[in-house]
Design a protein around this motif. Structure first.
Motif, PDB file in Angstrom:
ATOM      1  N   THR A 163      53.959 114.558  38.690  1.00  0.00           N
ATOM      2  CA  THR A 163      53.876 115.564  37.629  1.00  0.00           C
ATOM      3  C   THR A 163      54.462 116.892  38.094  1.00  0.00           C
ATOM      4  O   THR A 163      55.038 117.640  37.297  1.00  0.00           O
ATOM      5  N   GLY A 164      54.332 117.189  39.380  1.00  0.00           N
ATOM      6  CA  GLY A 164      54.967 118.388  39.914  1.00  0.00           C
ATOM      7  C   GLY A 164      56.482 118.311  39.798  1.00  0.00           C
ATOM      8  O   GLY A 164      57.140 119.307  39.449  1.00  0.00           O
ATOM      9  N   LEU A 165      57.035 117.130  40.055  1.00  0.00           N
ATOM     10  CA  LEU A 165      58.477 116.941  39.911  1.00  0.00           C
ATOM     11  C   LEU A 165      58.904 117.124  38.453  1.00  0.00           C
ATOM     12  O   LEU A 165      59.935 117.740  38.173  1.00  0.00           O
ATOM     13  N   VAL A 166      58.097 116.586  37.532  1.00  0.00           N
ATOM     14  CA  VAL A 166      58.423 116.732  36.108  1.00  0.00           C
ATOM     15  C   VAL A 166      58.383 118.207  35.706  1.00  0.00           C
ATOM     16  O   VAL A 166      59.271 118.700  34.993  1.00  0.00           O
ATOM     17  N   MET A 167      57.366 118.913  36.168  1.00  0.00           N
ATOM     18  CA  MET A 167      57.214 120.322  35.808  1.00  0.00           C
ATOM     19  C   MET A 167      58.350 121.188  36.339  1.00  0.00           C
ATOM     20  O   MET A 167      58.701 122.208  35.743  1.00  0.00           O
ATOM     21  N   ASP A 206      65.450 128.037  27.538  1.00  0.00           N
ATOM     22  CA  ASP A 206      65.153 128.531  26.204  1.00  0.00           C
ATOM     23  C   ASP A 206      65.816 127.694  25.123  1.00  0.00           C
ATOM     24  O   ASP A 206      65.647 127.945  23.935  1.00  0.00           O
ATOM     25  N   ALA A 207      66.583 126.680  25.528  1.00  0.00           N
ATOM     26  CA  ALA A 207      67.334 125.909  24.552  1.00  0.00           C
ATOM     27  C   ALA A 207      66.507 124.841  23.866  1.00  0.00           C
ATOM     28  O   ALA A 207      66.895 124.315  22.828  1.00  0.00           O
ATOM     29  N   GLY A 208      65.367 124.495  24.396  1.00  0.00           N
ATOM     30  CA  GLY A 208      64.548 123.430  23.831  1.00  0.00           C
ATOM     31  C   GLY A 208      63.811 123.876  22.592  1.00  0.00           C
ATOM     32  O   GLY A 208      63.647 125.067  22.329  1.00  0.00           O
ATOM     33  N   ASP A 209      63.329 122.905  21.795  1.00  0.00           N
ATOM     34  CA  ASP A 209      62.574 123.246  20.595  1.00  0.00           C
ATOM     35  C   ASP A 209      61.092 123.291  20.911  1.00  0.00           C
ATOM     36  O   ASP A 209      60.661 123.045  22.023  1.00  0.00           O
ATOM     37  N   HIS A 210      60.288 123.588  19.871  1.00  0.00           N
ATOM     38  CA  HIS A 210      58.852 123.755  20.103  1.00  0.00           C
ATOM     39  C   HIS A 210      58.193 122.440  20.485  1.00  0.00           C
ATOM     40  O   HIS A 210      57.213 122.418  21.233  1.00  0.00           O
ATOM     41  N   ASP A 211      58.706 121.313  19.944  1.00  0.00           N
ATOM     42  CA  ASP A 211      58.119 120.016  20.305  1.00  0.00           C
ATOM     43  C   ASP A 211      58.260 119.758  21.792  1.00  0.00           C
ATOM     44  O   ASP A 211      57.343 119.256  22.444  1.00  0.00           O
ATOM     45  N   SER A 239      55.909 119.590  27.261  1.00  0.00           N
ATOM     46  CA  SER A 239      55.977 120.055  28.641  1.00  0.00           C
ATOM     47  C   SER A 239      54.615 120.470  29.174  1.00  0.00           C
ATOM     48  O   SER A 239      54.433 120.591  30.383  1.00  0.00           O
ATOM     49  N   ASP A 240      53.653 120.700  28.271  1.00  0.00           N
ATOM     50  CA  ASP A 240      52.306 121.072  28.712  1.00  0.00           C
ATOM     51  C   ASP A 240      51.531 119.868  29.231  1.00  0.00           C
ATOM     52  O   ASP A 240      50.584 120.028  29.996  1.00  0.00           O
ATOM     53  N   ILE A 241      51.913 118.671  28.789  1.00  0.00           N
ATOM     54  CA  ILE A 241      51.162 117.470  29.181  1.00  0.00           C
ATOM     55  C   ILE A 241      51.209 117.223  30.686  1.00  0.00           C
ATOM     56  O   ILE A 241      50.154 117.011  31.308  1.00  0.00           O
ATOM     57  N   PRO A 242      52.392 117.237  31.318  1.00  0.00           N
ATOM     58  CA  PRO A 242      52.403 117.041  32.784  1.00  0.00           C
ATOM     59  C   PRO A 242      51.590 118.100  33.521  1.00  0.00           C
ATOM     60  O   PRO A 242      50.933 117.781  34.519  1.00  0.00           O
ATOM     61  N   GLU A 243      51.615 119.324  33.026  1.00  0.00           N
ATOM     62  CA  GLU A 243      50.845 120.388  33.682  1.00  0.00           C
ATOM     63  C   GLU A 243      49.354 120.116  33.603  1.00  0.00           C
ATOM     64  O   GLU A 243      48.619 120.308  34.581  1.00  0.00           O
ATOM     65  N   GLU A 244      48.895 119.634  32.433  1.00  0.00           N
ATOM     66  CA  GLU A 244      47.474 119.326  32.284  1.00  0.00           C
ATOM     67  C   GLU A 244      47.071 118.161  33.189  1.00  0.00           C
ATOM     68  O   GLU A 244      46.011 118.195  33.827  1.00  0.00           O
ATOM     69  N   ILE A 245      47.916 117.135  33.231  1.00  0.00           N
ATOM     70  CA  ILE A 245      47.630 115.997  34.114  1.00  0.00           C
ATOM     71  C   ILE A 245      47.615 116.450  35.569  1.00  0.00           C
ATOM     72  O   ILE A 245      46.761 116.026  36.360  1.00  0.00           O
ATOM     73  N   HIS A 246      48.552 117.302  35.925  1.00  0.00           N
ATOM     74  CA  HIS A 246      48.658 117.841  37.278  1.00  0.00           C
ATOM     75  C   HIS A 246      47.365 118.552  37.671  1.00  0.00           C
ATOM     76  O   HIS A 246      46.828 118.325  38.768  1.00  0.00           O
ATOM     77  N   GLU A 247      46.864 119.381  36.783  1.00  0.00           N
ATOM     78  CA  GLU A 247      45.651 120.152  37.084  1.00  0.00           C
ATOM     79  C   GLU A 247      44.420 119.251  37.181  1.00  0.00           C
ATOM     80  O   GLU A 247      43.579 119.422  38.080  1.00  0.00           O
ATOM     81  N   VAL A 248      44.306 118.293  36.262  1.00  0.00           N
ATOM     82  CA  VAL A 248      43.158 117.376  36.294  1.00  0.00           C
ATOM     83  C   VAL A 248      43.167 116.553  37.582  1.00  0.00           C
ATOM     84  O   VAL A 248      42.140 116.397  38.245  1.00  0.00           O
TER      85      VAL A 248
END
Length: 213
Positions: free
Chosen positions: A124-128, A156-161, A166-175
């Motif tokens: 997940t760190g690699l993904v982030m 900044d080129a990505g959309d809101h989706d 991108s928040d999912i890997p961070e949440e998994i990383h923290e858990v």
């Protein structure tokens, strides 16, 4: 099945050096990496990323050693066995403990659980970080500090989706990181309890490489 050696009572004597230098080095390197990234450095900073990459190298070395190292260090010496783990914990609850040439069943399950979580944290760190090396990340941060914001245009080129995903890997990383710390504390407590039951230090062999008291 995990090899067993009875402790005392005329049984076989545990090997004098069950933890070779590679096992001890990787064990304490993982401890240092977890403590550093969890308690010391800023999450997402350059040092945090460097430690993460070092952790991946340490895990790779330990996994290779689990295939090619000495008998006590190999995966075959401590396979995950839930039934044996429950039996071992029940014996400990009754105030009994048996010596093993490698990890005991409960210790083996703990090791595999921690390895899985460490791999999750690393991936997940690699993904982030987009798979960027610490050097690339440091160069980008230096460019931004110097006033060159062009390196951030792609972010900044990505959309809101994409931002939401991108928040999912961070949440998994923290858990996963929090679970690692929790299991590490349980591991320390288990080592302390079993050391008391066996009337010898189980920590000393991991430091000095000798199981003798």
């Amino acid at each position: 099945m995990t090899d067993r050696l009875a402790f005392g009572g005329g049984g076989a004597v545990a090997p004098p050096d069950p933890w070779d230098p590679v096992v001890r080095l990787t064990h304490w390197a993982v401890v240092a990496a977890v403590v550093t990234n969890y308690l010391v450095v800023k999450p997402g900073g350059a040092v945090h990323v460097w430690v993460g990459w070092a952790l991946m190298a340490v895990l790779a070395l330990r996994f290779l050693w689990g295939l090619a190292g000495p008998r006590e260090a190999r995966f075959s010496a401590f396979p995950p066995d839930p039934r044996a783990t429950l039996s071992h914990l029940a014996d400990m609850a009754r105030g009994r403990a048996r010596d093993y040439p490698s990890h005991n069943p409960a210790g083996a399950m703990m090791v595999y659980a921690l390895w899985v979580l460490l791999v999750v944290v690393a991936l997940t760190g690699l993904v982030m970080t987009g798979g960027q090396s610490p050097v690339t990340i440091a160069e980008e941060k230096a460019a931004v500090a110097a006033g060159d914001w062009s390196v951030l245009v792609k972010e900044d080129a990505g959309d809101h989706d994409e931002d939401d995903r991108s928040d999912i890997p961070e949440e998994i990383h923290e858990v996963a990181a929090n679970l690692i710390v929790l299991l590490a504390l349980l591991h320390v407590a288990g080592v302390a309890v079993e050391s008391r039951l066996l009337r010898r230090s189980l920590l000393r062999p991991m430091i000095r490489g000798s199981r003798s008291s």
